[in-house]
Write a protein that holds these residues in place. Structure first.
Motif, PDB file in Angstrom:
ATOM      1  N   THR A   1      -3.347  -8.103  15.780  1.00  7.96           N
ATOM      2  CA  THR A   1      -2.331  -7.958  14.745  1.00  7.96           C
ATOM      3  C   THR A   1      -0.963  -8.348  15.299  1.00  7.96           C
ATOM      4  OG1 THR A   1      -1.976  -5.649  15.333  1.00  7.96           O
ATOM      5  CG2 THR A   1      -3.612  -6.122  13.619  1.00  7.96           C
ATOM      6  N   GLU A   2      -0.099  -8.758  14.401  1.00  9.06           N
ATOM      7  CA  GLU A   2       1.267  -9.116  14.781  1.00  9.06           C
ATOM      8  C   GLU A   2       2.163  -7.893  14.631  1.00  9.06           C
ATOM      9  OE1 GLU A   2       4.224 -10.443  16.324  1.00  9.06           O
ATOM     10  OE2 GLU A   2       2.656 -11.984  16.126  1.00  9.06           O
ATOM     11  N   GLU A   3       2.846  -7.518  15.736  1.00 14.49           N
ATOM     12  CA  GLU A   3       3.645  -6.296  15.752  1.00 14.49           C
ATOM     13  C   GLU A   3       5.139  -6.553  15.602  1.00 14.49           C
ATOM     14  OE1 GLU A   3       2.268  -3.399  15.745  1.00 14.49           O
ATOM     15  OE2 GLU A   3       0.229  -4.173  15.979  1.00 14.49           O
TER      16      GLU A   3
ATOM     17  N   VAL B   1       8.465  -6.877  14.083  1.00 17.89           N
ATOM     18  CA  VAL B   1       9.122  -6.619  12.801  1.00 17.89           C
ATOM     19  C   VAL B   1      10.106  -7.742  12.473  1.00 17.89           C
ATOM     20  CG1 VAL B   1      10.592  -5.003  11.548  1.00 17.89           C
ATOM     21  CG2 VAL B   1       8.830  -4.141  13.108  1.00 17.89           C
TER      22      VAL B   1
ATOM     23  N   ARG C   1       8.360 -10.720  10.934  1.00 18.05           N
ATOM     24  CA  ARG C   1       7.950 -10.471   9.551  1.00 18.05           C
ATOM     25  C   ARG C   1       9.146 -10.519   8.596  1.00 18.05           C
ATOM     26  NH1 ARG C   1       2.832  -8.459   8.793  1.00 18.05           N
ATOM     27  NH2 ARG C   1       1.621  -8.095  10.704  1.00 18.05           N
TER      28      ARG C   1
ATOM     29  N   TRP D   1       5.752  -5.259   2.875  1.00 15.59           N
ATOM     30  CA  TRP D   1       5.696  -3.876   3.383  1.00 15.59           C
ATOM     31  C   TRP D   1       4.251  -3.397   3.480  1.00 15.59           C
ATOM     32  CZ3 TRP D   1       3.860   0.422   0.648  1.00 15.59           C
ATOM     33  CH2 TRP D   1       4.024   1.641   1.304  1.00 15.59           C
TER      34      TRP D   1
ATOM     35  N   SER E   1       1.557  -5.186   3.728  1.00 17.78           N
ATOM     36  CA  SER E   1       0.858  -5.944   4.763  1.00 17.78           C
ATOM     37  C   SER E   1       1.159  -5.389   6.147  1.00 17.78           C
ATOM     38  CB  SER E   1       1.251  -7.423   4.678  1.00 17.78           C
ATOM     39  OG  SER E   1       0.682  -8.159   5.729  1.00 17.78           O
ATOM     40  N   TYR E   2       2.402  -4.977   6.378  1.00 13.09           N
ATOM     41  CA  TYR E   2       2.756  -4.420   7.686  1.00 13.09           C
ATOM     42  C   TYR E   2       2.110  -3.052   7.890  1.00 13.09           C
ATOM     43  CZ  TYR E   2       5.532  -2.449  11.467  1.00 13.09           C
ATOM     44  OH  TYR E   2       5.920  -1.855  12.636  1.00 13.09           O
TER      45      TYR E   2
ATOM     46  N   ARG F   1      -1.742  -3.498   8.604  1.00 14.28           N
ATOM     47  CA  ARG F   1      -2.038  -4.663   9.432  1.00 14.28           C
ATOM     48  C   ARG F   1      -3.258  -4.469  10.331  1.00 14.28           C
ATOM     49  NH1 ARG F   1       1.925  -1.673  11.360  1.00 14.28           N
ATOM     50  NH2 ARG F   1       2.150  -1.232  13.587  1.00 14.28           N
TER      51      ARG F   1
ATOM     52  N   ARG G   1       7.945  -3.612  20.962  1.00 12.03           N
ATOM     53  CA  ARG G   1       8.659  -4.202  19.830  1.00 12.03           C
ATOM     54  C   ARG G   1      10.110  -4.387  20.236  1.00 12.03           C
ATOM     55  NH1 ARG G   1       6.603  -0.319  14.880  1.00 12.03           N
ATOM     56  NH2 ARG G   1       4.368  -0.542  15.251  1.00 12.03           N
TER      57      ARG G   1
END
Length: 755
Positions: free
Chosen positions: A16-18, A20, A23, A60, A62-63, A66, A207
């Motif tokens: 997963t892509e973390e 922020v 995004r 939102w 999707s995050y 995720r 992050r």
């Protein structure tokens, strides 16, 4: 249930892509692209506003989800995509031209963008979002006439650059994590049955904050992009506008073009801008202007028939029109033996308006049709307004044109690359047999002006014209007779220039060389018609060009510049004849196919239709007709075919890809794959279990060891055919129950807004 598990496994996200920041910037690019479609009018307002509301909601959600199982969501999004496709087919059923598909296509793009935005777990999904937003911004750019779009485009470029930079940072961070993970795997020692955690621990994704990203080099990147854009705006805004031939510099555009004082024809691509008169041509022993392959010498106040050469094949304009026409630019009425000029009449007053409305004569015998054309200039052109037939309504940014009494329309400024204007013209589409029979009086002013001939015209030119038209009783019939003779007795070539000392170039062409290009051929026809009392005029412009079967536009090149003849037919007016034969005179009054792309499909289909038996062709036509009347069925059939093709592709890609888990260990892999822990092809079962212990230390160790032992026995210990034991089944169910319980506890413990 097995198919559902297979679907989950195929669509599982490995990582997963973390980030922020990534995004947020990707969401920004899509929002700006949607705003661009609204500002430009490319998309319906309701669809655009709905997209602006749903895109942040989807981002939102999707995050938040995720790393979870989104199989049901994917199925719902697939249904939504099918409904959007059905709506698109319904909207384009009545499309006549490619222009009519713009709004439905924009709505389809918006729907796909919104649906895709609800499921963006991985970096590649975010990358696809950026790529698809380019479609929206390009669609907006081709439709915009608003200055605000430039500001939106600037913001879009900046956000896209930041997104790509952050994507590279995220990819580098992931590679570093993988290297650390491999190092820890090599040092990992066996854990106890209690499920102890390795001392090194799993690498925790980090992050970066926005301030940290700026400190890492993002600020310098943004400054460089901003400086480059600012420099470009200053250069293109401060330098004067105009052609390089006028100002001696680069043709940058920023300020309005320099006005032309008398609005007469000005062609900066030829000497003196085309302002050469008949007296200068008579005193000259050769062409009055030099030949320029990028500027047609026929767009001038005087056309010297001694000028010739090969024009460039560079594109000059694109035209949107439903029928091929001559795009006329200038009309000439006076022949002097060397060339054609226009009578020195009083310059007309400019006509203003948005749009500009021009008066056109409507004669009683014509079958008139209105032709709408939109011209996009791909290079600088003279201050001429090109159009088919007689322009009636002009949509031009300047809001001002000059209409001369011979039908020529000029503007007060040079027409520069990038200019777009539209013209609604009136065209006489009467059939040839009706024109051939047309008789009646000719207005005195038309006869006096358009039958003019020089006193020194050789008598043999008149005699030839009289002999050719002896059996023709109408103006149209006489024009047909002379045109047919020229087609049979002259040769088109660009390699033979007339002698400099020829007293009359039409006489030389008809009786000496009989070789030349479109200008001497058209001039010869006009002169012979005038010598037998038929009003005729010499016209220059462009041939229709080649139609692009995909876009439906007519692509016109500089070498499509052309000269032809217009003949006055009583009760009808001026009718175009092309003695050179490049474009047939016959008028096609029927509109083209519903969509230009259909033209391409029909062209391919016509070549294959002969191979299909007649009963099969009939059945296919009936089926196609029914599908056209029921777009919902067509959409369902398309989805079925697409799904079948996808299944076949996956099957050929690897039978194991869609295989239902057959052992408890494979069920374990499927359960953990949806949580981002997927077994790579190079990993053995034992290496995979080490990875599971590293990333999911809370998985029951006893059950995990049981499944590993059974799987290794099947693979390496000769137990490939033994049945699944109750111990294995219990172990995998114990792990499944534990994972479900962990998910529920996490959902209750972590507030939704902080995930």
């Amino acid at each position: 249930m097995k198919l559902y598990d297979a679907f989950r496994r195929v669509n599982a996200t490995k990582r997963t892509e973390e980030s922020v920041l990534l995004r947020v910037t990707v969401l920004g690019t899509v929002v700006i692209a949607v705003l661009g479609t609204l500002v430009s009018g490319a998309a319906p307002v309701v669809d655009g506003i709905a997209a602006l509301i749903l895109l942040p909601v989807g981002a939102w959600l999707s995050y938040v989800r995720r790393g979870r199982d989104n199989t049901l969501l994917k199925l719902l999004l697939t249904v939504g995509a099918a409904l959007a496709l059905q709506r698109f087919f319904g909207d384009v059923r009545g499309a006549i031209t490619i222009e009519d598909t713009r709004a439905p296509l924009a709505s389809l793009f918006l729907a796909v963008q919104v649906l895709h935005g609800f499921d963006l777990p991985a970096r590649r999904d975010l990358g696809f979002t950026i790529a698809s937003s380019l479609t929206l911004i390009a669609l907006a750019g081709t439709n915009t006439h608003a200055g605000l779009f430039g500001a939106l485009l600037l913001v879009y470029v900046v956000l896209t650059a930041v997104s790509l930079i952050e994507m590279q940072h995220s990819a580098a961070s992931e590679r570093a994590d993988r290297l650390r993970e491999r190092e820890e795997l090599t040092e990992l020692r066996d854990t106890s049955a209690s499920g102890g955690v390795p001392g090194a621990g799993a690498p925790v994704p980090t992050r970066r904050s926005i301030s940290g990203w700026l400190a890492a080099g993002g600020a310098a990147t943004l400054k460089a992009i901003g400086a480059a854009l600012l420099a470009g705006v200053l250069v293109f805004g401060l330098l004067p506008r105009g052609s390089s031939n006028q100002l001696g510099g680069l043709p940058f555009k920023g300020f309005p073009s320099l006005s032309l004082p008398n609005a007469r024809i000005s062609n900066p691509g030829i000497q003196a801008g085309g302002q050469v008169d008949s007296e200068a041509a008579q005193q000259s022993n050769g062409p009055t202007v030099g030949f320029n392959p990028t500027a047609y010498f026929g767009f001038a106040e005087y056309v010297d028939l001694r000028t010739g050469g090969r024009l460039s094949d560079d594109p000059i304009m694109r035209v949107r029109a439903d029928r091929p026409r001559f795009w006329r630019g200038i009309v000439f009425d006076t022949y002097d033996g060397k060339g054609w000029t226009r009578s020195q009449v009083e310059t007309p007053r400019p006509t203003f308006g948005q749009p500009v409305r021009l008066q056109t004569e409507r004669l009683p015998g014509g079958e008139y049709v209105d032709v709408t054309q939109t011209f996009e200039l791909l290079d600088d052109t003279p201050n001429l307004l090109f159009a088919a037939g007689d322009p009636r309504t002009v949509y031009l940014a300047g809001g001002s044109v000059n209409r001369w009494d011979d039908g020529t329309v000029t503007t007060g400024q040079l027409q520069e690359v990038g200019t777009i204007y539209s013209v609604v013209s009136r065209y006489d589409a009467s059939p040839p047999e009706e024109l051939r029979a047309a008789t009646g009086p000719v207005p005195d002013d038309v006869r006096a002006r358009f039958t003019q001939l020089p006193d020194g015209l050789p008598q043999r030119v008149r005699d030839l014209a009289t002999r050719l038209t002896a059996g023709a009783g109408t103006n149209y019939a006489r024009a047909e007779a002379i045109g047919a003779w020229l087609g049979a007795n002259t040769e088109y070539t660009l390699d033979v220039l007339p002698p400099r000392d020829a007293p009359d170039l039409v006489d030389h062409f008809l009786f000496e060389s009989r070789q030349g290009w479109c200008e001497p051929i058209a001039a010869s026809m006009a002169v012979m018609l005038r010598s037998v009392g038929v009003p005729a005029r010499f016209a220059t412009g462009f041939q229709p060009g080649e139609r692009n079967p995909i876009s439906g536009l007519w692509d016109v090149k500089i070498s499509d510049a052309h000269a032809w003849v217009e003949v006055y037919v009583p009760a009808h007016g001026w009718i175009a004849f092309d003695p050179t034969g490049a474009v047939p005179q016959a008028v096609n009054t029927q509109a083209g196919p519903q969509l230009p792309i259909v033209e391409l499909f029909r062209w391919v289909g016509d070549g294959l239709v002969g191979l299909v038996p007649a009963p099969v062709r009939t059945a296919l036509r009936n089926a196609a007709s029914r599908l056209a009347d029921t777009p919902a069925v067509a959409a369902a059939l398309a989805a079925l075919l697409a799904g079948t093709g996808l299944a076949v592709w996956w099957r050929r890609r690897g039978q194991h890809a869609l295989a239902v888990p057959s052992t408890p260990f494979e069920r374990l892999e499927a359960m953990l794959a949806v949580r981002g822990v997927q077994r790579d092809d190079w990993q053995t079962p034992r290496e995979y279990v080490r990875r599971v212990r590293l990333h999911c230390p809370d998985v029951p160790e006893g059950a995990l060891a049981t499944l590993l032992q059974a799987e290794e026995r099947r693979r390496y210990g000769g137990g490939a055919g033994e049945p699944v034991s109750e111990v294995e089944t219990g172990a995998v169910e114990h792990i499944a129950a534990h994972l479900a319980r962990t998910d529920d506890e996490h959902a209750r413990r972590v507030p939704a807004g902080s995930r």
